[in-house]
Write an enzyme that holds these catalytic residues in place. Structure first.
Site, PDB file in Angstrom:
ATOM      1  CE  LYS A  68      -4.143  -1.667  -0.099  1.00 61.33           C
ATOM      2  NZ  LYS A  68      -5.066  -1.341  -1.207  1.00 61.33           N
ATOM      3  CB  VAL A  78      41.171  18.144  51.241  1.00 64.44           C
ATOM      4  CG1 VAL A  78      40.509  17.066  52.083  1.00 64.44           C
ATOM      5  CG2 VAL A  78      42.633  18.285  51.625  1.00 64.44           C
ATOM      6  CG  ASP A 104      40.941  15.337  33.215  1.00 66.23           C
ATOM      7  OD1 ASP A 104      41.672  14.460  32.704  1.00 66.23           O
ATOM      8  OD2 ASP A 104      41.104  15.778  34.364  1.00 66.23           O
TER       9      ASP A 104
END
Length: 635
Positions: free
Chosen positions: A54, A390, A496
Site C-alpha cells: 500500500k 582535599v 579530562d
C-alpha cells in the site's frame, strides 16, 4: 520474517490527508522496516498473510520520528500514536502498546541517525483538517513548534558523517568555543497525573513533599529536573521530576520492575535474596527491550544459578518468553509465568525488588538551591586529595550525603568556574555525578556534589575488582558511554575523561565526574606537557597536542583509553613512556596494545576511538548502540 527486515508489526495507519478535503480513515496495515525503507501492506488477519503493498517511505527521506499526543477521547486502539515525518508530510501510526511504540521509535531513530537535515523542531499534535492542532498553523510543511531533544537512542546524527564541519582553529592560541548551556527538555503536559516513587522532604518553602504511592498533578515543567505540582490537598510546590512516574504508564508501578539495574547488579540482588524462583524484570542492555532475571536453586545446590530471559515480541505485537505462550502485554506475561514455568528453569515465585534502595540523585538539593551555606555542611571524613585539593565526605543539613571538594587557593581559576557552575548544575543523568551547588562566599570555595560510596573507578579496578566477568567490564564501559553521550547531546565537552574521573556507587554503577573542570586547572603535572600546554597527555589525541583543540571527538579518544584502563584493571597507559615520548610516538602512529582481557571485538571499539582524524572517530551515541548490542548478544 523477511531476511533483511528489522521489525515487523501490525499497526493502525491514519490516512495522510494529502488534500484538505480528504476524509480521515484508519486502516490496519502490516508494517515492515528494513535499512532502506518502511513498507506497509494490506493484511489478511484470519490467514496471517500480507497482501498488496500500500505504500513505502524511504529511510533516507525521514526527518523526524516522535510520539504524538493522542486525540481527545481516543478509542483504546489509538492511545499510542507516533509520527514519521518525511518529504510528503507526516505518517501517523498507532501502536498496540507503549512498549511496542517505544521499540519502533528507538529502532527508527537508530536507522535514520545519519540522515541529512534531521528536524530540530516537531509538532507534538496531529495535522487535522488543514491545521496543526498544537500551534494552529495552517501550512502542512510549517516548522515544528516544539524543540526536538536528542536523547539516548534519539535522532543524533553522527558528526563524523556530516559535511558541514567547523575548521580547526587558525592558531594554537585561540580559545575553543565554550560549552553551550543545556537545551530545555520537553516536559509533561500540563495537568498530567503522576505517582511518587520516592519520598521527598522539602528543603525550602518552595518545595512540595512527596509520599510514595500518592498522586500529584503536574502544573508546570519548570525545567527537565524540577516540576511544579499540586497534591490531593491542594498544596502546590516544586518536586524533582525523577522521583515520580506518570500514572497508568510504564512498569514503575509494579514491584517486580527494577529500573536502572544491569545484569551484574540483578544477579547480586537475586543472590542476596537467595530464594528459589526469585525474579525481577529490568531494562535490557538494548534500549526498548526487557529482560527477566530469575534465580533457581536445584536440590542440594546451596549456590543457585541466575538465568536471564529476553522478552521477545511477535510481528503482531505480542510478547513471550517461551514460544507458543504469547501475551498482549508484559504484565500478562509475568502473571502467567508466576503460575507456570512453561519452558523457564522455574516459575516466577518470589518478587525481588530494589524499590527500597535510596532515591536517585536530583539536580540540586532543592529547587533553586545553588549557593550553599557552609554552615549547613558537616564534615565527617576525608576521602582523598584531588587535583584541586582535599575531598571530604559529609552531610548537608545533617541528613543528605554529599562529597565536598575544598578548592585550594591557586589551583583553580575560581571566578570563571563560578560563572560556569550554574550551567553544570543543570546537567543531570544517571551516569553523571550530580553537582549540587557551591560555597563561594568564603575561601577556600567548596564544590558540593553527590557522594558515591565505592569511590574512584581507578582504585576500584586496581583494588576491589576480583575476577570480573566480561559482562561486568562491558557494563562499566556502557555506563560511561551513556553518561558521555548525554554530555555530547548537550554540546558539553569533558576534556579530562579517565578512570580517575569516574566514581562507583553502592550498586556498582559507574558515574562520570569533574566534566569541564580541567579548563580551570592552573597548575598540575598530570596536565602539563614539556611544551607547557595543559592537557591530560596520556588520554589526549593528536589535535590536542598540535592545536589544543578539544571537542567531543577528543573525549572519544579519551574514552578509548578509559576502556583500556578498564580491561587492564587500572594499568597506567603508556606506562614506560614520558609525556614527551608519548606526544612524539602518538603523532607517528603508536597506539595502546590489546589488553589480555579484551577480545578482538572489544579492541576494535577501542581502536575506532583512536583514529588520527577526529572526523573518523565514532560519536558517543554510536558507541552506546555498539556496546548495547554486544551486551545483548552476551546475555
Amino acid at each position: 520474517m523477511m531476511s533483511d527486515s528489522i521489525l515487523e508489526d501490525i499497526f493502525i495507519k491514519r490516512s495522510q490527508q494529502k488534500k484538505k478535503t480528504s476524509p480521515l480513515n484508519f486502516k490496519e496495515r502490516l508494517f515492515i522496516l528494513t535499512q532502506e525503507k518502511i513498507s506497509y501492506y494490506d493484511y489478511d488477519v484470519e490467514k496471517g498473510k500480507k497482501k498488496a503493498l500500500k505504500g513505502t517511505v524511504e529511510v533516507d527521506k525521514i526527518r523526524c520520528v516522535e510520539k504524538v499526543l493522542p486525540e481527545e477521547n481516543a478509542p483504546i486502539e489509538r492511545l499510542y500514536p507516533f509520527q514519521i515525518i518525511y518529504d510528503e508530510g507526516p505518517l501517523y501510526i498507532f501502536a498496540k502498546s507503549d512498549e511496542v511504540r517505544r521499540l519502533w521509535i528507538h529502532q527508527l531513530k537508530h536507522v535514520v541517525r545519519f540522515n541529512k537535515d534531521l528536524a530540530q523542531k516537531y509538532h507534538p499534535c496531529f495535522w487535522v483538517d488543514g491545521m496543526w492542532l498544537c500551534c494552529q498553523q495552517g501550512v502542512k510543511q510549517a516548522l515544528g513548534c516544539q524543540v526536538l531533544q536528542p536523547k539516548n537512542g534519539g535522532l543524533l546524527g553522527n558528526p563524523s558523517r556530516r559535511k558541514s564541519r567547523k575548521p580547526l582553529p587558525p592558531t594554537p592560541a585561540e580559545e575553543p568555543t565554550p560549552p553551550q548551556p543545556p537545551c530545555p527538555q520537553l516536559g509533561p503536559s500540563s495537568g498530567m497525573t503522576v505517582i511518587a516513587e520516592y519520598e521527598y522532604t522539602p528543603v525550602n518553602k518552595q518545595d512540595l513533599p512527596l509520599r510514595p504511592g500518592e498522586e500529584y498533578t503536574v502544573l508546570e515543567a519548570v525545567d527537565a529536573s524540577w516540576w511544579r505540582a499540586r497534591d490531593k490537598h491542594g498544596n502546590e510546590g516544586y518536586i524533582p521530576s525523577n522521583y515520580v512516574v506518570e500514572a497508568g504508564h510504564g512498569f514503575e508501578r509494579f514491584a517486580w520492575y527494577c529500573k536502572n539495574i544491569n545484569r551484574s547488579q540483578a544477579e547480586n540482588l537475586l543472590k542476596a535474596e537467595n530464594k528459589d524462583g526469585g525474579f525481577l524484570v529490568r531494562d535490557s542492555s538494548k534500549t526498548g527491550k526487557y529482560t527477566v532475571s530469575l534465580y533457581a536453586k536445584a536440590p542440594g545446590d546451596p549456590m543457585g544459578t541466575c538465568r536471564h530471559y529476553n522478552i521477545c515480541s511477535t510481528p503482531q505485537g505480542q510478547f513471550y518468553l517461551a514460544e507458543k505462550h504469547n501475551f498482549s502485554s508484559i504484565e500478562e506475561l509475568i502473571n502467567y509465568h508466576q503460575h507456570n514455568a512453561a519452558g523457564l528453569v522455574s516459575r516466577l515465585k518470589h518478587i525481588v525488588s530494589n524499590k527500597a534502595d535510596k532515591a536517585p540523585s536530583r539536580a540540586g538539593l532543592g529547587y533553586g538551591i545553588w549557593e550553599i551555606d557552609p554552615r549547613d555542611l558537616t564534615f565527617l571524613k576525608e576521602l582523598g586529595n584531588g587535583q584541586f585539593g582535599v575531598v571530604k565526605y559529609g552531610k548537608w543539613q545533617g541528613q543528605h550525603d554529599v562529597a565536598i571538594k575544598m578548592i585550594k587557593e591557586g589551583s583553580m581559576s575560581e571566578d570563571d568556574f563560578i560563572d560556569e557552575a550554574k550551567v553544570m548544575m543543570k546537567l543531570h543523568h544517571q551516569n553523571l555525578v550530580q553537582l549540587y551547588g557551591v560555597c563561594t562566599k568564603q575561601r577556600p570555595i567548596y564544590i558540593v556534589t553527590e557522594y558515591l560510596s565505592n569511590g574512584c573507578l581507578l582504585n576500584h579496578l586496581r583494588d576491589s575488582l576480583k575476577h570480573p566477568s566480561p559482562i561486568q567490564l562491558l557494563e562499566m564501559c556502557k555506563d560511561v558511554s551513556e553518561g558521555m553521550a548525554y554530555l555530547e547531546s548537550k554540546q558539553y565537552i569533558h576534556r579530562d575523561l579517565a578512570a580517575r574521573n569516574c566514581l562507583v556507587d553502592s550498586n556498582g554503577t559507574i558515574k562520570v565526574t569533574d566534566f569541564g573542570l580541567s579548563r580551570y586547572v592552573l597548575e598540575d603535572d598530570e596536565y602539563t606537557s614539556s611544551a607547557g600546554s595543559k592537557f591530560p597527555v596520556r588520554w589526549s589525541p593528536p589535535e590536542v597536542f598540535l592545536y589544543c583543540r578539544f571537542s567531543s571527538k577528543s573525549d572519544i579518544w579519551a574514552f578509548g583509553v578509559l576502556m583500556w584502563e578498564i580491561y587492564t584493571l587500572g594499568r597506567m597507559p603508556y606506562e614506560r613512556l614520558s609525556n614527551t615520548e608519548i606526544v612524539e610516538k602518538i603523532s607517528t602512529g603508536l597506539r595502546l596494545y590489546r589488553p589480555q582481557m579484551a577480545n578482538d571485538r572489544i579492541y576494535t571499539i577501542m581502536t575506532s576511538c583512536w583514529h588520527e582524524k577526529p572526523e573518523e572517530r565514532p560519536a558517543f551515541q554510536d558507541l552506546v548502540v555498539t556496546i548495547q548490542d554486544l551486551l545483548y548478544e552476551l546475555q
